[in-house]
Design a protein around this motif. Structure first.
Motif, short mmCIF file in Angstrom:
data_model
loop_
_atom_site.label_atom_id
_atom_site.label_comp_id
_atom_site.label_asym_id
_atom_site.label_seq_id
_atom_site.Cartn_x
_atom_site.Cartn_y
_atom_site.Cartn_z
N ARG A 3 0.86 -1.18 0.00
CA ARG A 3 0.00 0.00 0.00
C ARG A 3 0.89 1.23 0.00
O ARG A 3 1.84 1.34 0.79
N LEU A 4 0.58 2.18 -0.87
CA LEU A 4 1.33 3.43 -0.94
C LEU A 4 0.70 4.52 -0.08
O LEU A 4 1.41 5.39 0.45
N GLU A 9 -9.97 10.45 3.82
CA GLU A 9 -10.36 9.31 4.66
C GLU A 9 -10.96 8.16 3.86
O GLU A 9 -10.99 7.03 4.36
N GLN A 10 -11.43 8.42 2.67
CA GLN A 10 -12.10 7.39 1.89
C GLN A 10 -11.29 7.00 0.65
O GLN A 10 -11.84 6.58 -0.36
N LEU A 11 -9.95 7.12 0.75
CA LEU A 11 -9.12 6.85 -0.42
C LEU A 11 -7.89 6.03 -0.04
O LEU A 11 -7.27 6.27 0.99
N THR A 12 -7.57 5.06 -0.87
CA THR A 12 -6.34 4.28 -0.70
C THR A 12 -5.64 4.18 -2.05
O THR A 12 -6.26 4.31 -3.11
N VAL A 13 -4.33 3.94 -1.99
CA VAL A 13 -3.54 3.74 -3.21
C VAL A 13 -2.64 2.54 -3.00
O VAL A 13 -1.89 2.49 -2.01
N ASP A 14 -2.71 1.56 -3.90
CA ASP A 14 -1.89 0.36 -3.81
C ASP A 14 -0.91 0.28 -4.97
O ASP A 14 -1.23 0.66 -6.11
N TRP A 15 0.27 -0.23 -4.65
CA TRP A 15 1.32 -0.47 -5.65
C TRP A 15 1.33 -1.96 -5.96
O TRP A 15 1.66 -2.78 -5.12
N LEU A 16 0.96 -2.30 -7.18
CA LEU A 16 0.94 -3.69 -7.63
C LEU A 16 2.03 -3.91 -8.67
O LEU A 16 1.78 -4.39 -9.77
N VAL A 67 -5.90 3.10 -7.39
CA VAL A 67 -6.50 4.08 -6.49
C VAL A 67 -7.94 3.66 -6.24
O VAL A 67 -8.70 3.44 -7.18
N SER A 68 -8.32 3.55 -4.98
CA SER A 68 -9.67 3.12 -4.62
C SER A 68 -10.38 4.21 -3.84
O SER A 68 -9.85 4.73 -2.85
N PHE A 81 -5.48 -9.28 0.69
CA PHE A 81 -5.61 -8.12 1.59
C PHE A 81 -4.23 -7.74 2.10
O PHE A 81 -3.61 -8.46 2.88
N LEU A 82 -3.77 -6.58 1.69
CA LEU A 82 -2.39 -6.19 1.94
C LEU A 82 -2.10 -5.88 3.39
O LEU A 82 -0.95 -5.97 3.84
N ASP A 83 -3.13 -5.51 4.16
CA ASP A 83 -2.89 -5.20 5.57
C ASP A 83 -2.56 -6.44 6.39
O ASP A 83 -2.05 -6.35 7.51
#
Length: 359
Positions: free
Chosen positions: A72-73, A85-92, A98-99, A178-180
């Motif tokens: 996760r970035l 608060e409602q945004l995430t960015v993942d590095w694949l 971007v979600s 699930f990256l967490d």
């Protein structure tokens, strides 16, 4: 665009998270630490120009030193950055996902897209090897995904801890990993040698892959979703595992206790259910039903990894539940969460707790 005219330059530094501990309920917010970090907030703020500037700076810094593996970035859902608060960015590994978990105003969405596209023109983007940019609208029923840059890809093979996993892009709400839970998979891999493992609510069998890689004698995976278990088979094959050491049960757990108990006892039981799954699992009602079965499932020196990711409940929900339903177990420790998942309140983040049978 308009965003770039409004963007401010923020002084940022990379902060080491080595040795991070959870002695209280407050956790440092973020891998990027500003000279004057914003305080944790109680509720959502607008995704305005200041928020987008924060995201812009964070992503450029992250891309300048892009991870070699999937990570996760940016984790806005930890409520450390107002307006995000409602945004995430993942590095694949070349794909940036971007979600959005809540619909922004139309103008805010357009500004977000302009900012993201501006990043794709940056030296940091080029240096990172990124080639694809996706924007997923998780608040929509079908979790519609826009391909802002690059060709559409339905599946991708990513790596975590040297292990390979096949994930979905643009077709489903979740990618399949699930990256967490990265530290949870690491813990299972380090503690599975020679053990018989039961992986409940197995999904795509990430824990199972980690357990077999760590030398588990056998793993039993149970999940209601046959497609998820099929993906689990794919993940094991990707890593060259001996499939005779892995079993897959596509059943409703609460109607299949006989089958599950019959394949035991187990030296390690992993419980990682969804917070809510219509018609099959409700956290507040059904978790205790699983916990009270643990004495029938465990070997004399058995261990349990009990997980939960509902922000409304802290670790005490699990600790108290085990004390009540399986008093023969003792709470040992809570696993830390990866540093890329900061949370204003650690009790709102992922809970992964280890229990062992008392002597």
């Amino acid at each position: 665009g308009e965003f770039l005219a409004l963007a401010r330059v923020a002084a940022v530094t990379i902060k080491s998270h080595e040795g991070m501990r959870f002695g209280n309920t407050r956790q440092n917010c973020g891998a990027i630490v500003f000279k004057m970090p914003p305080p944790p907030i109680a509720g959502p703020c607008p995704m305005n120009a200041d928020a987008l500037s924060t995201l812009h700076d964070h992503l450029l810094t992250a891309l300048a030193d892009a991870p070699a593996e999937t990570r996760r970035l940016f984790h806005g859902r930890g409520r450390c950055w107002p307006g995000l608060e409602q945004l995430t960015v993942d590095w694949l590994q070349g794909v940036v996902l971007v979600s959005l978990f809540k619909e922004p105003e139309a103008a805010q969405l357009e500004d977000l897209k302009q900012m993201l596209m501006a990043i794709t023109e940056s030296a940091q983007w080029q240096q990172s090897g990124a080639h694809t940019l996706l924007l997923q609208h998780r608040y929509l029923l079908q979790s519609t995904t826009e391909w802002l840059l690059g060709e559409a890809i339905e599946e991708l093979i990513i790596t975590e801890g040297g292990l390979r996993y096949r994930v979905d892009l643009g077709r489903k709400q979740n990618t399949g990993l699930f990256l967490d839970m990265r530290y949870g998979r690491d813990w299972v891999r380090a503690n599975a040698a020679g053990k018989r493992v039961l992986n409940l609510f197995a999904y795509t069998c990430g824990f199972s892959v980690a357990a077999i890689e760590g030398g588990a004698e056998h793993v039993v995976n149970l999940d209601m979703s046959s497609p998820a278990l099929n993906r689990g088979r794919d993940n094991h094959r990707l890593n060259g595992h001996d499939m005779s050491k892995v079993s897959f049960l596509g059943h409703d757990l609460f109607k299949s206790w006989g089958k599950v108990i019959g394949k035991g006892p187990y030296d390690l039981v992993i419980i990682d259910p969804p917070s809510f799954q219509k018609g099959s699992f409700l956290l507040t009602k059904d978790y205790q039903r699983v916990l009270r079965r643990l004495p029938e499932l465990l070997s004399p020196e058995g261990t349990v990894l009990a997980c939960m990711n509902d922000p409304a409940f802290g670790a005490d929900f699990l600790i108290d539940g085990v004390m009540r339903e399986a008093p023969g177990l003792r709470f040992e420790r809570r696993l830390e969460n990866p540093p890329e998942f900061p949370d204003a309140d650690v009790e709102c983040g992922l809970k992964a707790l280890v229990f062992t049978l008392k002597d």
